[in-house]
Design a protein around this motif. Sequence first.
Motif, mmCIF file in Angstrom:
data_model
loop_
_atom_site.group_PDB
_atom_site.id
_atom_site.type_symbol
_atom_site.label_atom_id
_atom_site.label_comp_id
_atom_site.label_asym_id
_atom_site.label_seq_id
_atom_site.Cartn_x
_atom_site.Cartn_y
_atom_site.Cartn_z
ATOM 1 N N ILE A 282 1.028 -1.362 0.035
ATOM 2 C CA ILE A 282 0.168 -0.423 0.291
ATOM 3 C C ILE A 282 0.819 1.197 0.024
ATOM 4 C CG2 ILE A 282 -2.279 1.416 1.462
ATOM 5 C CD1 ILE A 282 -2.751 -2.002 2.120
ATOM 6 N N TYR A 283 1.739 1.040 0.876
ATOM 7 C CA TYR A 283 2.392 2.661 0.722
ATOM 8 C C TYR A 283 3.646 2.557 -0.322
ATOM 9 C CZ TYR A 283 2.171 3.483 5.863
ATOM 10 O OH TYR A 283 2.225 3.559 7.085
ATOM 11 N N THR A 284 3.773 1.348 -1.254
ATOM 12 C CA THR A 284 4.400 1.929 -2.719
ATOM 13 C C THR A 284 3.983 1.671 -3.208
ATOM 14 O OG1 THR A 284 4.851 -0.791 -2.702
ATOM 15 C CG2 THR A 284 6.657 -0.162 -1.489
ATOM 16 N N GLY A 285 2.829 1.471 -3.994
ATOM 17 C CA GLY A 285 1.508 2.185 -4.250
ATOM 18 C C GLY A 285 1.330 3.977 -4.434
ATOM 19 N N LEU A 286 1.032 3.810 -3.630
ATOM 20 C CA LEU A 286 1.311 5.670 -3.099
ATOM 21 C C LEU A 286 2.636 6.218 -3.015
ATOM 22 C CD1 LEU A 286 -0.392 5.426 0.238
ATOM 23 C CD2 LEU A 286 -1.403 6.440 -1.532
ATOM 24 N N GLN A 287 3.130 6.031 -3.465
ATOM 25 C CA GLN A 287 4.284 6.379 -3.796
ATOM 26 C C GLN A 287 4.166 6.809 -5.137
ATOM 27 O OE1 GLN A 287 6.896 8.477 -2.137
ATOM 28 N NE2 GLN A 287 7.806 8.822 -3.956
ATOM 29 N N ALA A 288 3.859 5.094 -5.932
ATOM 30 C CA ALA A 288 3.803 4.573 -7.298
ATOM 31 C C ALA A 288 3.143 5.957 -7.809
ATOM 32 C CB ALA A 288 3.349 3.535 -8.585
ATOM 33 N N TYR A 289 1.926 5.939 -7.026
ATOM 34 C CA TYR A 289 0.752 7.029 -7.021
ATOM 35 C C TYR A 289 1.507 8.368 -7.125
ATOM 36 C CZ TYR A 289 -4.076 9.779 -7.477
ATOM 37 O OH TYR A 289 -4.482 11.025 -7.781
ATOM 38 N N HIS A 290 2.104 8.625 -6.335
ATOM 39 C CA HIS A 290 2.875 10.384 -6.748
ATOM 40 C C HIS A 290 3.412 10.642 -7.957
ATOM 41 C CE1 HIS A 290 4.865 14.181 -4.398
ATOM 42 N NE2 HIS A 290 5.852 12.957 -4.879
ATOM 43 N N ASP A 291 4.713 9.503 -7.759
ATOM 44 C CA ASP A 291 5.149 9.502 -8.735
ATOM 45 C C ASP A 291 4.500 9.848 -10.208
ATOM 46 O OD1 ASP A 291 7.614 9.306 -7.504
ATOM 47 O OD2 ASP A 291 7.882 7.093 -7.187
ATOM 48 N N LYS A 292 3.785 9.278 -10.043
ATOM 49 C CA LYS A 292 3.143 9.103 -12.039
ATOM 50 C C LYS A 292 2.128 10.676 -11.687
ATOM 51 C CE LYS A 292 0.524 6.272 -14.489
ATOM 52 N NZ LYS A 292 0.014 5.367 -15.168
ATOM 53 N N TRP B 190 0.330 12.809 1.308
ATOM 54 C CA TRP B 190 0.487 12.389 2.688
ATOM 55 C C TRP B 190 -0.583 12.423 3.299
ATOM 56 C CZ3 TRP B 190 -1.984 15.577 5.870
ATOM 57 C CH2 TRP B 190 -2.127 17.258 5.409
ATOM 58 N N PRO B 191 -2.060 12.502 2.740
ATOM 59 C CA PRO B 191 -3.290 12.838 4.380
ATOM 60 C C PRO B 191 -3.436 10.691 4.137
ATOM 61 C CG PRO B 191 -3.741 14.122 2.675
ATOM 62 C CD PRO B 191 -1.942 14.155 2.433
ATOM 63 N N TRP B 192 -2.995 10.738 2.723
ATOM 64 C CA TRP B 192 -3.651 9.049 3.051
ATOM 65 C C TRP B 192 -2.472 8.391 3.364
ATOM 66 C CZ3 TRP B 192 -8.193 8.107 1.723
ATOM 67 C CH2 TRP B 192 -8.860 8.742 0.929
ATOM 68 N N THR B 193 -1.289 9.040 3.836
ATOM 69 C CA THR B 193 -0.522 7.972 4.344
ATOM 70 C C THR B 193 -0.866 8.131 5.907
ATOM 71 O OG1 THR B 193 1.855 8.462 2.259
ATOM 72 C CG2 THR B 193 2.367 7.777 4.446
ATOM 73 N N ILE B 194 -1.072 9.279 6.485
ATOM 74 C CA ILE B 194 -0.899 9.945 7.290
ATOM 75 C C ILE B 194 -2.146 8.814 7.830
ATOM 76 C CG2 ILE B 194 -2.009 11.006 9.612
ATOM 77 C CD1 ILE B 194 -0.314 13.029 7.637
#
Length: 168
Positions: free
Chosen positions: A93-103, A109-113
């Motif tokens: 999930i964390y790597t997916g959030l990062q991939a979404y941010h990169d793309k 950050w709200p979803w990460t928190i």
Amino acid sequence: MWKKTENLFYVHAILQLLAVLLVTTAAIMSVKNFSNSFNNSHQRIGLALYGIIWLQVLVGFLLPQRGSKGRSVWFFVHWAIGIAVALLGVLNIYTGLQAYHDKTSRSTWPWTIILTVQISSIVLFYLFQDKWVHIQNQGVTMGNEPTRITCQEVSVDDKKKELKVESC
């Protein structure tokens, strides 16, 4: 006691099978709708996770009979794979959030928190539930119970061979 354990087993099995169906549906949707070149961590972890989930299903169906020699080994393997699935799932999930941010360059950050608070709460609950009975058996008060202080002194009268209990 047996009926309760049996019911928990069936609830566990049904929820896990529903989860496998959901994961399989998500994998099919991912293959159909996204370019899956497996060039990022999220996609690679997802593929490994998918394989481990199906390994867990296979191991779950190979449950040995109670009392057999392999039961404890099976239990450990089933537990270890389950923990690996949970940890890899969170990591994915964390790597997916990062991939979404990169793309998209959008903030995640709200979803990460939110995810971090949720995962922390689940971990604390998991760790606390194991200790709840132990805490109760230690006589620890949780703040809303009246405390009763008792004091007794026990002495041994060697001449009469008896125990004397006296209040403080």
